[in-house]
Design a protein around this motif. Structure first.
Motif, PDB file in Angstrom:
ATOM      1  N   MET A 182     -27.276   0.475 -47.169  1.00 21.75           N
ATOM      2  CA  MET A 182     -28.046   0.278 -45.950  1.00 21.75           C
ATOM      3  C   MET A 182     -29.413   0.964 -46.080  1.00 21.75           C
ATOM      4  O   MET A 182     -29.487   2.105 -46.476  1.00 21.75           O
ATOM      5  CB  MET A 182     -27.287   0.897 -44.789  1.00 21.75           C
ATOM      6  N   THR A 183     -30.491   0.234 -45.771  1.00 19.75           N
ATOM      7  CA  THR A 183     -31.829   0.822 -45.894  1.00 19.75           C
ATOM      8  C   THR A 183     -32.543   0.754 -44.547  1.00 19.75           C
ATOM      9  O   THR A 183     -31.983   0.266 -43.562  1.00 19.75           O
ATOM     10  CB  THR A 183     -32.670   0.069 -46.934  1.00 19.75           C
ATOM     11  N   TRP A 184     -33.788   1.225 -44.522  1.00 16.26           N
ATOM     12  CA  TRP A 184     -34.580   1.171 -43.283  1.00 16.26           C
ATOM     13  C   TRP A 184     -34.768  -0.260 -42.802  1.00 16.26           C
ATOM     14  O   TRP A 184     -35.021  -0.488 -41.621  1.00 16.26           O
ATOM     15  CB  TRP A 184     -35.940   1.842 -43.513  1.00 16.26           C
ATOM     16  N   ASP A 185     -34.668  -1.264 -43.729  1.00 17.43           N
ATOM     17  CA  ASP A 185     -34.834  -2.663 -43.311  1.00 17.43           C
ATOM     18  C   ASP A 185     -33.796  -3.077 -42.276  1.00 17.43           C
ATOM     19  O   ASP A 185     -34.029  -3.938 -41.441  1.00 17.43           O
ATOM     20  CB  ASP A 185     -34.724  -3.591 -44.533  1.00 17.43           C
ATOM     21  N   HIS A 186     -32.604  -2.451 -42.351  1.00 17.00           N
ATOM     22  CA  HIS A 186     -31.540  -2.822 -41.419  1.00 17.00           C
ATOM     23  C   HIS A 186     -31.633  -2.074 -40.091  1.00 17.00           C
ATOM     24  O   HIS A 186     -30.872  -2.335 -39.174  1.00 17.00           O
ATOM     25  CB  HIS A 186     -30.172  -2.509 -42.031  1.00 17.00           C
ATOM     26  N   PHE A 187     -32.579  -1.104 -40.006  1.00 16.54           N
ATOM     27  CA  PHE A 187     -32.611  -0.202 -38.859  1.00 16.54           C
ATOM     28  C   PHE A 187     -32.763  -0.946 -37.543  1.00 16.54           C
ATOM     29  O   PHE A 187     -32.092  -0.640 -36.555  1.00 16.54           O
ATOM     30  CB  PHE A 187     -33.737   0.825 -39.038  1.00 16.54           C
ATOM     31  N   ILE A 188     -33.623  -1.997 -37.539  1.00 14.81           N
ATOM     32  CA  ILE A 188     -33.948  -2.670 -36.271  1.00 14.81           C
ATOM     33  C   ILE A 188     -32.699  -3.222 -35.569  1.00 14.81           C
ATOM     34  O   ILE A 188     -32.562  -3.103 -34.354  1.00 14.81           O
ATOM     35  CB  ILE A 188     -35.026  -3.765 -36.501  1.00 14.81           C
ATOM     36  N   TYR A 189     -31.746  -3.762 -36.344  1.00 17.68           N
ATOM     37  CA  TYR A 189     -30.541  -4.341 -35.728  1.00 17.68           C
ATOM     38  C   TYR A 189     -29.697  -3.249 -35.076  1.00 17.68           C
ATOM     39  O   TYR A 189     -29.233  -3.380 -33.944  1.00 17.68           O
ATOM     40  CB  TYR A 189     -29.719  -5.101 -36.768  1.00 17.68           C
ATOM     41  N   PHE A 190     -29.499  -2.163 -35.811  1.00 21.31           N
ATOM     42  CA  PHE A 190     -28.715  -1.052 -35.269  1.00 21.31           C
ATOM     43  C   PHE A 190     -29.424  -0.436 -34.067  1.00 21.31           C
ATOM     44  O   PHE A 190     -28.800  -0.121 -33.055  1.00 21.31           O
ATOM     45  CB  PHE A 190     -28.501   0.015 -36.345  1.00 21.31           C
ATOM     46  N   ALA A 191     -30.751  -0.278 -34.189  1.00 23.29           N
ATOM     47  CA  ALA A 191     -31.517   0.376 -33.126  1.00 23.29           C
ATOM     48  C   ALA A 191     -31.418  -0.418 -31.835  1.00 23.29           C
ATOM     49  O   ALA A 191     -31.119   0.143 -30.770  1.00 23.29           O
ATOM     50  CB  ALA A 191     -32.974   0.522 -33.556  1.00 23.29           C
ATOM     51  N   ILE A 192     -31.632  -1.762 -31.928  1.00 26.31           N
ATOM     52  CA  ILE A 192     -31.611  -2.577 -30.709  1.00 26.31           C
ATOM     53  C   ILE A 192     -30.230  -2.542 -30.074  1.00 26.31           C
ATOM     54  O   ILE A 192     -30.087  -2.329 -28.871  1.00 26.31           O
ATOM     55  CB  ILE A 192     -32.076  -4.025 -31.010  1.00 26.31           C
ATOM     56  N   SER A 193     -29.161  -2.684 -30.891  1.00 22.70           N
ATOM     57  CA  SER A 193     -27.805  -2.674 -30.306  1.00 22.70           C
ATOM     58  C   SER A 193     -27.517  -1.333 -29.650  1.00 22.70           C
ATOM     59  O   SER A 193     -26.987  -1.277 -28.542  1.00 22.70           O
ATOM     60  CB  SER A 193     -26.723  -2.961 -31.349  1.00 22.70           C
ATOM     61  N   ALA A 194     -27.872  -0.238 -30.337  1.00 18.09           N
ATOM     62  CA  ALA A 194     -27.582   1.093 -29.783  1.00 18.09           C
ATOM     63  C   ALA A 194     -28.326   1.306 -28.473  1.00 18.09           C
ATOM     64  O   ALA A 194     -27.744   1.754 -27.481  1.00 18.09           O
ATOM     65  CB  ALA A 194     -27.944   2.168 -30.794  1.00 18.09           C
ATOM     66  N   VAL A 195     -29.622   0.947 -28.458  1.00 18.77           N
ATOM     67  CA  VAL A 195     -30.421   1.177 -27.248  1.00 18.77           C
ATOM     68  C   VAL A 195     -29.872   0.355 -26.082  1.00 18.77           C
ATOM     69  O   VAL A 195     -29.779   0.839 -24.949  1.00 18.77           O
ATOM     70  CB  VAL A 195     -31.916   0.872 -27.520  1.00 18.77           C
ATOM     71  N   LEU A 196     -29.438  -0.899 -26.350  1.00 20.50           N
ATOM     72  CA  LEU A 196     -28.875  -1.723 -25.280  1.00 20.50           C
ATOM     73  C   LEU A 196     -27.594  -1.103 -24.733  1.00 20.50           C
ATOM     74  O   LEU A 196     -27.367  -1.055 -23.520  1.00 20.50           O
ATOM     75  CB  LEU A 196     -28.615  -3.143 -25.784  1.00 20.50           C
ATOM     76  N   LEU A 197     -26.747  -0.588 -25.647  1.00 19.04           N
ATOM     77  CA  LEU A 197     -25.503   0.047 -25.199  1.00 19.04           C
ATOM     78  C   LEU A 197     -25.796   1.291 -24.358  1.00 19.04           C
ATOM     79  O   LEU A 197     -25.160   1.518 -23.325  1.00 19.04           O
ATOM     80  CB  LEU A 197     -24.644   0.416 -26.411  1.00 19.04           C
ATOM     81  N   TRP A 198     -26.777   2.080 -24.804  1.00 19.45           N
ATOM     82  CA  TRP A 198     -27.135   3.296 -24.043  1.00 19.45           C
ATOM     83  C   TRP A 198     -27.675   2.939 -22.667  1.00 19.45           C
ATOM     84  O   TRP A 198     -27.368   3.604 -21.671  1.00 19.45           O
ATOM     85  CB  TRP A 198     -28.169   4.131 -24.809  1.00 19.45           C
ATOM     86  N   ALA A 199     -28.505   1.871 -22.629  1.00 20.11           N
ATOM     87  CA  ALA A 199     -29.060   1.428 -21.341  1.00 20.11           C
ATOM     88  C   ALA A 199     -27.933   1.020 -20.402  1.00 20.11           C
ATOM     89  O   ALA A 199     -27.943   1.356 -19.206  1.00 20.11           O
ATOM     90  CB  ALA A 199     -30.023   0.273 -21.566  1.00 20.11           C
ATOM     91  N   ALA A 200     -26.916   0.312 -20.942  1.00 23.17           N
ATOM     92  CA  ALA A 200     -25.777  -0.109 -20.117  1.00 23.17           C
ATOM     93  C   ALA A 200     -25.035   1.123 -19.592  1.00 23.17           C
ATOM     94  O   ALA A 200     -24.667   1.196 -18.412  1.00 23.17           O
ATOM     95  CB  ALA A 200     -24.845  -0.998 -20.937  1.00 23.17           C
ATOM     96  N   GLY A 201     -24.839   2.114 -20.447  1.00 22.70           N
ATOM     97  CA  GLY A 201     -24.173   3.353 -20.034  1.00 22.70           C
ATOM     98  C   GLY A 201     -24.945   4.041 -18.921  1.00 22.70           C
ATOM     99  O   GLY A 201     -24.370   4.459 -17.909  1.00 22.70           O
ATOM    100  N   ALA A 202     -26.277   4.110 -19.080  1.00 21.64           N
ATOM    101  CA  ALA A 202     -27.126   4.767 -18.081  1.00 21.64           C
ATOM    102  C   ALA A 202     -27.059   4.005 -16.761  1.00 21.64           C
ATOM    103  O   ALA A 202     -27.024   4.601 -15.680  1.00 21.64           O
ATOM    104  CB  ALA A 202     -28.563   4.828 -18.586  1.00 21.64           C
TER     105      ALA A 202
END
Lengths: 305, 260
Positions: free
Chosen positions: B1-21
């Motif tokens: 896994m490299t920085w190229d894959h970061f965007i997919y993980f970042a978007i999913s994580a941020v959406l999940l956090w937003a839902a939690g908030a």
């Protein structure tokens, strides 16, 4: 101002007075030479200092100033000034902080307050839940600061260049003075491991690719000969110093031009007899910090009850 | 896994956090709050772990890598605070701040090579940096709460939360600093060298100590305390990355590793 009871304003005024005195001392007699307090001067200074703290503590009922010194009103300006001076003198100038009178006076003021309030807590010990964390934090910091500062003069740091196959027992200090050690070291083999070379561009003159070579590990295979005739093979790695007869041996460098073919290894030898006391303070602080993390937020409830 | 894959993980994580908030504001939806926030944390940590394996070293050296941990610890600090004290808006704060740092990493990742110099190859490395990053996250949250109070007016209950965050943050700062001292003894022969970053760390530590003692000395001076907290956080930022731009720190700090 100066009407009793004193508040933080008086604290800042006293702190500024310390700063002025510090600047005058700095200008008048120059930076503090800590080498003058080397053993046994430091142990005498420590005894005098502790006696001073205990005696003044005993006088607190007669002298209102001392009672004020043990209050939050005195702690806040002392801490704030320590912070400001650390930045102003330490980051903005090239001077070593502990050689500057101004900083050392404020530093000593913070430390003395810590000493007084630690005694106060020990004398008025009520509950372990309230007082043990307090003492871990305050007395721990007091021990670390006092022993670290006074013990600094007894710390020896020497550099040694050990050539392959040769016995070496001398180290050189920062003033280019040689010191003989109670043991000798023979470098058997110098180890250098590198990361795969990284291309960093084309050399304009030759047109060839240039590569950057970054060391992954460098270490020395050595044999130690101690004063009691014991012979021991070991490896000195970066981050893994060897301990022998009160000294620690660190891997410092090598002949970087020759890399793997280096004929010598540069070692650093450190002796710090006060370290166990400093570490006692540091471990007290760590325990106090863990305690603070576990109990944060509960204290208020208890106080209300 | 490299920085190229970061965007997919970042978007999913941020959406999940937003839902939690979001669910934190709803009555009786605590299970959803925990599920979404922890889900986001797991997704984000999966990326960190993947990057760790890819780099063959802990991703803790460059600024981009430390921001990665910061984005991870903010919602973690948020969910711990929520679980302990039930402040419903804390997750909104922590998610927003995590989003900011994730965006910085997306647009300016500052990716560097795999190498890790020998002095950094120590078992102290990971705890020293991770503990500090967690401390930065907690104190960042405390600062946001203080700034919020300066705008909206101070409340005793909210100030109690700020103090709790500072106490926990300061305890982590103390541990991080002392781990650094113990490591320095093993790596460089001395536990404290007044390196510019160390000096600034000491100054910052004294500032937070000033804050907690000021709160005890003057519990009703809320506005001043809030400003003191903001000032302390500025000092913390100086210590974290501002120091890299300071001329006096150039070339003489053992803490500037990502300077090319």
């Amino acid at each position: 101002m100066w009407r009793k009871p004193w508040t933080m304003k008086e604290g800042f005024a006293i702190g500024l007075a310390f700063c002025v005195v510090g600047l005058l001392l700095q200008w008048g007699i120059g930076p503090i030479a800590w080498s003058l307090v080397a053993w046994p001067v430091n142990i005498i200074l420590l005894s005098v200092y502790l006696t001073f703290i205990i005696l003044t503590y005993a006088l607190r009922k007669k002298v209102e100033l001392l009672r004020w010194c043990m209050s939050y009103q005195a702690a806040v300006p002392a801490l704030a000034l320590a912070s400001v001076l650390a930045v102003a003198l330490g980051v903005m100038t090239d001077l070593s902080l502990l050689s500057h009178w101004t900083f050392v006076l404020i530093f000593a003021w913070v430390t003395t307050i810590l000493g007084w309030i630690s005694i106060k807590r020990i004398v008025h010990f009520r509950s372990w839940k309230r007082d043990i964390p307090f003492l871990l934090n305050h007395l721990g910091l007091f021990i670390a600061l006092v022993t670290g500062t006074l013990g600094n003069a007894d710390m020896q740091r020497l550099h040694m260049t050990a050539f392959r196959g040769q016995l070496e027992w001398r180290g050189i200090d920062e003033n280019r003075q040689f010191h003989e050690l109670p043991f000798s070291i023979r470098l058997n083999h110098f180890i250098l491991e590198e990361y795969p070379p990284q291309p960093i561009g084309v050399d304009e003159k030759t047109g060839k690719m240039r590569y950057e070579r970054v060391p992954k590990r460098f270490a020395s295979d050595v044999t130690l000969f101690t004063s009691d005739g014991v012979q021991k093979d070991d490896t000195v790695d970066v981050n893994h110093p060897l301990a022998v007869e009160g000294w620690k041996i660190y891997q410092l460098g090598y002949d970087e031009m020759r890399g793997k073919e280096s004929e010598y290894s540069i070692l650093e030898l450190v002796r710090d007899p006060w370290l166990p006391f400093v570490y006692t303070g540091i471990y007290m602080l760590i325990t106090g910090a863990v305690w603070m993390f576990l109990t944060a937020g509960r204290k208020k409830k208890e106080e209300r009850l | 896994m490299t920085w190229d894959h970061f965007i997919y993980f970042a978007i999913s994580a941020v959406l999940l956090w937003a839902a939690g908030a979001f669910f934190a504001f709803k009555e009786k939806k605590e299970k959803q709050v925990y599920a979404f926030t922890i889900g986001g944390l797991l997704v984000f940590f999966a990326f960190i772990l993947g990057l760790w394996i890819h780099l063959e070293r802990p991703p803790l050296r460059t600024m981009g890598e430390t921001r990665l941990w910061y984005s991870f610890f903010l919602p973690l600090a948020g969910i711990i605070t929520y679980a302990r004290w039930r402040y419903k808006w804390i997750l909104t704060f922590s998610s927003l701040l995590a989003l900011v740092f994730t965006c910085i990493n997306l647009f300016k990742p500052e990716i560097h090579d795999k190498t890790l110099m020998p002095a950094l190859q120590s078992p102290w490395f990971a705890p020293h940096v991770i503990v500090y990053m967690f401390c930065y996250a907690l104190l960042g949250a405390a600062t946001l709460v203080a700034a919020f109070m300066l705008v909206k007016g101070t409340k005793e209950r909210v100030f109690a939360l700020t103090d709790n965050l500072v106490y926990v943050g300061l305890s982590f700062m103390t541990i991080g600093m002392l781990f650094g001292a113990l490591w320095a003894k093993e790596a460089w022969g001395h536990y404290w060298a007044w390196d510019p970053k160390e000096t600034w760390a000491a100054a910052t530590w004294f500032l937070y100590l000033t804050y907690i003692h000021f709160r005890l000395a003057r519990p009703l001076r809320h506005k001043f305390a809030a400003w003191l907290l903001i000032l302390s956080f500025c000092s913390l930022q100086m210590c974290w990355w501002g120091i890299n731009y300071l001329p006096s720190a150039q070339g003489r700090s053992v803490h500037t590793y990502n300077a090319k």
